[in-house]
Scaffold this motif. Structure first.
Motif, PDB file in Angstrom:
ATOM      1  N   PRO A 178       0.806  -1.229   0.000  1.00 39.08           N
ATOM      2  CA  PRO A 178       0.000   0.000   0.000  1.00 39.08           C
ATOM      3  C   PRO A 178       0.840   1.281   0.000  1.00 39.08           C
ATOM      4  CG  PRO A 178      -0.778  -1.560   1.670  1.00 39.08           C
ATOM      5  CD  PRO A 178       0.531  -2.066   1.194  1.00 39.08           C
ATOM      6  N   LEU A 179       2.134   1.151   0.351  1.00 38.64           N
ATOM      7  CA  LEU A 179       2.999   2.333   0.435  1.00 38.64           C
ATOM      8  C   LEU A 179       3.884   2.499  -0.800  1.00 38.64           C
ATOM      9  CD1 LEU A 179       4.207   2.012   4.151  1.00 38.64           C
ATOM     10  CD2 LEU A 179       2.409   3.519   3.255  1.00 38.64           C
ATOM     11  N   THR A 180       3.664   1.664  -1.822  1.00 40.62           N
ATOM     12  CA  THR A 180       4.564   1.673  -2.975  1.00 40.62           C
ATOM     13  C   THR A 180       4.710   3.069  -3.567  1.00 40.62           C
ATOM     14  OG1 THR A 180       4.058  -0.626  -3.528  1.00 40.62           O
ATOM     15  CG2 THR A 180       4.966   0.742  -5.281  1.00 40.62           C
ATOM     16  N   LEU A 181       3.618   3.738  -3.845  1.00 39.35           N
ATOM     17  CA  LEU A 181       3.696   5.071  -4.445  1.00 39.35           C
ATOM     18  C   LEU A 181       4.293   6.084  -3.482  1.00 39.35           C
ATOM     19  CD1 LEU A 181       0.355   5.292  -6.464  1.00 39.35           C
ATOM     20  CD2 LEU A 181       2.664   4.889  -7.318  1.00 39.35           C
ATOM     21  N   ASP A 182       3.981   5.952  -2.197  1.00 40.47           N
ATOM     22  CA  ASP A 182       4.556   6.867  -1.209  1.00 40.47           C
ATOM     23  C   ASP A 182       6.063   6.692  -1.080  1.00 40.47           C
ATOM     24  OD1 ASP A 182       2.191   8.083  -0.618  1.00 40.47           O
ATOM     25  OD2 ASP A 182       1.785   6.924   1.193  1.00 40.47           O
ATOM     26  N   LEU A 183       6.535   5.457  -1.260  1.00 43.29           N
ATOM     27  CA  LEU A 183       7.963   5.187  -1.105  1.00 43.29           C
ATOM     28  C   LEU A 183       8.770   5.480  -2.363  1.00 43.29           C
ATOM     29  CD1 LEU A 183       7.876   1.844   0.924  1.00 43.29           C
ATOM     30  CD2 LEU A 183       8.660   4.080   1.724  1.00 43.29           C
ATOM     31  N   LEU A 184       8.105   5.524  -3.504  1.00 44.14           N
ATOM     32  CA  LEU A 184       8.827   5.750  -4.755  1.00 44.14           C
ATOM     33  C   LEU A 184       8.541   7.115  -5.381  1.00 44.14           C
ATOM     34  CD1 LEU A 184       8.543   2.203  -6.347  1.00 44.14           C
ATOM     35  CD2 LEU A 184      10.499   3.211  -5.177  1.00 44.14           C
ATOM     36  N   ARG A 185       7.305   7.585  -5.244  1.00 43.68           N
ATOM     37  CA  ARG A 185       6.944   8.899  -5.796  1.00 43.68           C
ATOM     38  C   ARG A 185       7.525   9.091  -7.202  1.00 43.68           C
ATOM     39  NH1 ARG A 185       3.518  12.253  -2.446  1.00 43.68           N
ATOM     40  NH2 ARG A 185       3.679  11.361  -0.347  1.00 43.68           N
ATOM     41  N   PRO A 186       7.125   8.264  -8.165  1.00 49.82           N
ATOM     42  CA  PRO A 186       7.753   8.310  -9.492  1.00 49.82           C
ATOM     43  C   PRO A 186       7.631   9.656 -10.194  1.00 49.82           C
ATOM     44  CG  PRO A 186       5.757   6.953  -9.507  1.00 49.82           C
ATOM     45  CD  PRO A 186       6.062   7.238  -8.085  1.00 49.82           C
ATOM     46  N   VAL A 187       6.503  10.345 -10.011  1.00 54.09           N
ATOM     47  CA  VAL A 187       6.351  11.652 -10.676  1.00 54.09           C
ATOM     48  C   VAL A 187       7.351  12.640 -10.106  1.00 54.09           C
ATOM     49  CG1 VAL A 187       4.780  13.575 -11.098  1.00 54.09           C
ATOM     50  CG2 VAL A 187       3.923  11.227 -11.222  1.00 54.09           C
ATOM     51  N   TRP A 188       7.405  12.714  -8.783  1.00 51.75           N
ATOM     52  CA  TRP A 188       8.397  13.586  -8.152  1.00 51.75           C
ATOM     53  C   TRP A 188       9.817  13.182  -8.576  1.00 51.75           C
ATOM     54  CZ3 TRP A 188       8.247  18.136  -6.060  1.00 51.75           C
ATOM     55  CH2 TRP A 188       7.064  18.616  -5.474  1.00 51.75           C
ATOM     56  N   GLY A 189      10.050  11.873  -8.645  1.00 49.23           N
ATOM     57  CA  GLY A 189      11.366  11.406  -9.031  1.00 49.23           C
ATOM     58  C   GLY A 189      11.770  11.860 -10.416  1.00 49.23           C
ATOM     59  N   LEU A 190      10.852  11.733 -11.361  1.00 49.21           N
ATOM     60  CA  LEU A 190      11.154  12.180 -12.726  1.00 49.21           C
ATOM     61  C   LEU A 190      11.398  13.686 -12.775  1.00 49.21           C
ATOM     62  CD1 LEU A 190       8.611  10.019 -14.754  1.00 49.21           C
ATOM     63  CD2 LEU A 190      11.097   9.765 -14.681  1.00 49.21           C
ATOM     64  N   LEU A 191      10.627  14.434 -11.990  1.00 47.78           N
ATOM     65  CA  LEU A 191      10.821  15.885 -11.965  1.00 47.78           C
ATOM     66  C   LEU A 191      12.184  16.253 -11.395  1.00 47.78           C
ATOM     67  CD1 LEU A 191       7.287  17.092 -10.784  1.00 47.78           C
ATOM     68  CD2 LEU A 191       8.290  17.334 -13.067  1.00 47.78           C
ATOM     69  N   ILE A 192      12.596  15.564 -10.336  1.00 48.35           N
ATOM     70  CA  ILE A 192      13.911  15.854  -9.738  1.00 48.35           C
ATOM     71  C   ILE A 192      15.034  15.455 -10.692  1.00 48.35           C
ATOM     72  CG2 ILE A 192      15.474  15.193  -7.865  1.00 48.35           C
ATOM     73  CD1 ILE A 192      13.002  14.980  -6.059  1.00 48.35           C
ATOM     74  N   LEU A 193      14.906  14.279 -11.297  1.00 49.02           N
ATOM     75  CA  LEU A 193      15.911  13.855 -12.274  1.00 49.02           C
ATOM     76  C   LEU A 193      16.026  14.858 -13.416  1.00 49.02           C
ATOM     77  CD1 LEU A 193      15.091  10.043 -12.501  1.00 49.02           C
ATOM     78  CD2 LEU A 193      17.177  11.035 -11.576  1.00 49.02           C
ATOM     79  N   ALA A 194      14.881  15.318 -13.901  1.00 56.63           N
ATOM     80  CA  ALA A 194      14.885  16.280 -15.004  1.00 56.63           C
ATOM     81  C   ALA A 194      15.483  17.613 -14.576  1.00 56.63           C
ATOM     82  CB  ALA A 194      13.458  16.476 -15.522  1.00 56.63           C
ATOM     83  N   ALA A 195      15.123  18.088 -13.380  1.00 55.99           N
ATOM     84  CA  ALA A 195      15.614  19.381 -12.918  1.00 55.99           C
ATOM     85  C   ALA A 195      17.132  19.382 -12.760  1.00 55.99           C
ATOM     86  CB  ALA A 195      14.950  19.743 -11.586  1.00 55.99           C
ATOM     87  N   VAL A 196      17.698  18.251 -12.341  1.00 60.38           N
ATOM     88  CA  VAL A 196      19.147  18.181 -12.108  1.00 60.38           C
ATOM     89  C   VAL A 196      19.911  17.936 -13.403  1.00 60.38           C
ATOM     90  CG1 VAL A 196      20.975  16.858 -10.951  1.00 60.38           C
ATOM     91  CG2 VAL A 196      18.877  17.441  -9.718  1.00 60.38           C
ATOM     92  N   ASN A 197      19.357  17.117 -14.298  1.00 61.72           N
ATOM     93  CA  ASN A 197      20.130  16.653 -15.448  1.00 61.72           C
ATOM     94  C   ASN A 197      19.786  17.317 -16.777  1.00 61.72           C
ATOM     95  OD1 ASN A 197      21.840  14.036 -14.635  1.00 61.72           O
ATOM     96  ND2 ASN A 197      19.942  14.048 -13.454  1.00 61.72           N
ATOM     97  N   LEU A 198      18.514  17.655 -16.997  1.00 62.39           N
ATOM     98  CA  LEU A 198      18.128  18.159 -18.321  1.00 62.39           C
ATOM     99  C   LEU A 198      18.767  19.497 -18.707  1.00 62.39           C
ATOM    100  CD1 LEU A 198      14.390  17.169 -18.915  1.00 62.39           C
ATOM    101  CD2 LEU A 198      16.477  16.158 -19.838  1.00 62.39           C
ATOM    102  N   PRO A 199      18.944  20.449 -17.786  1.00 65.05           N
ATOM    103  CA  PRO A 199      19.595  21.698 -18.207  1.00 65.05           C
ATOM    104  C   PRO A 199      20.987  21.467 -18.796  1.00 65.05           C
ATOM    105  CG  PRO A 199      18.515  22.006 -16.101  1.00 65.05           C
ATOM    106  CD  PRO A 199      18.446  20.542 -16.399  1.00 65.05           C
ATOM    107  N   TRP A 200      21.765  20.613 -18.126  1.00 64.78           N
ATOM    108  CA  TRP A 200      23.098  20.323 -18.684  1.00 64.78           C
ATOM    109  C   TRP A 200      22.980  19.565 -19.997  1.00 64.78           C
ATOM    110  CZ3 TRP A 200      25.229  15.361 -19.371  1.00 64.78           C
ATOM    111  CH2 TRP A 200      26.526  15.373 -19.892  1.00 64.78           C
TER     112      TRP A 200
END
Length: 264
Positions: free
Chosen positions: A208-230
């Motif tokens: 039941p906590l899978t989405l809370d523990l992974l937060r894939p949308v937030w994860g993709l946003l953080i990955l994009a914010a850190v890596n996509l500008p470069w």
């Protein structure tokens, strides 16, 4: 030992890792892959170009730049950015190695208790991999540190009772994985995320906590914010075609069976 004494010894082991890494750091001859890092930092400085790595006047499209940037910071502080010394390239790996030992110990504590945490830190500190890579300017040790830190953040999120605390740890996990991607690429972070997703699905109490523990949308946003500008700036600098056929474009991950080398 008491719990406090075991905690002290974990940090002593991290400190000893730094001492071990500093030993002979100046005089040890550099390997070819180390010279790539050091010389690339020098050429980026000479060009005033900190987005596209250059080596021998050609774009070096092999690794993301975080290791280069950290080495440049060390060299700038030492006043040697025009001619980076071997120890300045290796210091990043020494500190990352100490961080890896500390994180390994904390993982042991979180998962099994202080005694296992101390043993885990001791095994990490005395391992061949740590010994070798803290004496190398290559980005492997920094890569391992970020990935281990992301794993520790997941464990802390899993053990958190309050949703707000869990969210902070999950954000920290994705931040560590994003920095790992900016250090050497998404391969190992991707494997860890897939393993953590499988872990949550295999444990009934965590499903039941899978989405809370992974937060894939937030994860993709953080990955994009850190890596996509470069990444976007790189694409603008060298062109889409050059990037596509480089290691940064994933050339090593494509099968090369006709070449007789199925390793990658």
């Amino acid at each position: 030992m008491t719990t406090r004494e075991m905690a002290i010894w974990r940090w002593v082991l991290a400190g000893l890792t730094i001492v071990l890494g500093l030993a002979n750091m100046v005089d040890l001859p550099m390997e070819p892959h180390e010279t790539f890092v050091v010389r690339t930092v020098e050429e980026m400085h000479d060009r005033g170009e900190w987005i596209v790595p250059y080596l021998n006047d050609r774009p070096r499209l092999n690794k993301p730049p975080l290791s280069y940037w950290f080495t440049a910071v060390v060299a700038e502080i030492a006043g040697d950015l025009h001619r980076v010394a071997p120890w300045e390239g290796r210091l990043v790996s020494v500190l990352a190695g100490a961080g890896l030992v500390a994180v390994t110990g904390l993982l042991g504590v979180a998962l099994a208790g202080p005694a296992v945490g101390l043993m885990a830190a001791a095994i990490a500190a005395s391992s061949h991999g740590v010994f070798y890579y803290i004496h190398s300017a290559r980005p492997e040790m920094l890569y391992a540190f970020w990935c281990a830190l992301g794993l520790l953040a997941f464990v802390r999120a899993w053990q958190a009772d309050q949703p707000s605390v869990r969210l902070r740890w999950v954000m920290g996990m994705w931040g560590a994985f994003a920095l790992a991607c900016l250090t050497k690429g998404p391969q190992l972070p991707l494997m860890l995320v897939l393993a953590l997703a499988l872990f949550t699905r295999l444990h009934a109490s965590l499903r039941p906590l899978t989405l809370d523990l992974l937060r894939p949308v937030w994860g993709l946003l953080i990955l994009a914010a850190v890596n996509l500008p470069w990444w976007y700036a790189m694409r603008q600098g060298v062109g889409a075609e050059a990037l596509q056929h480089s290691q940064l474009g994933g050339s090593l991950l494509r099968p090369h069976l006709p070449d007789g080398n199925p390793y990658y």
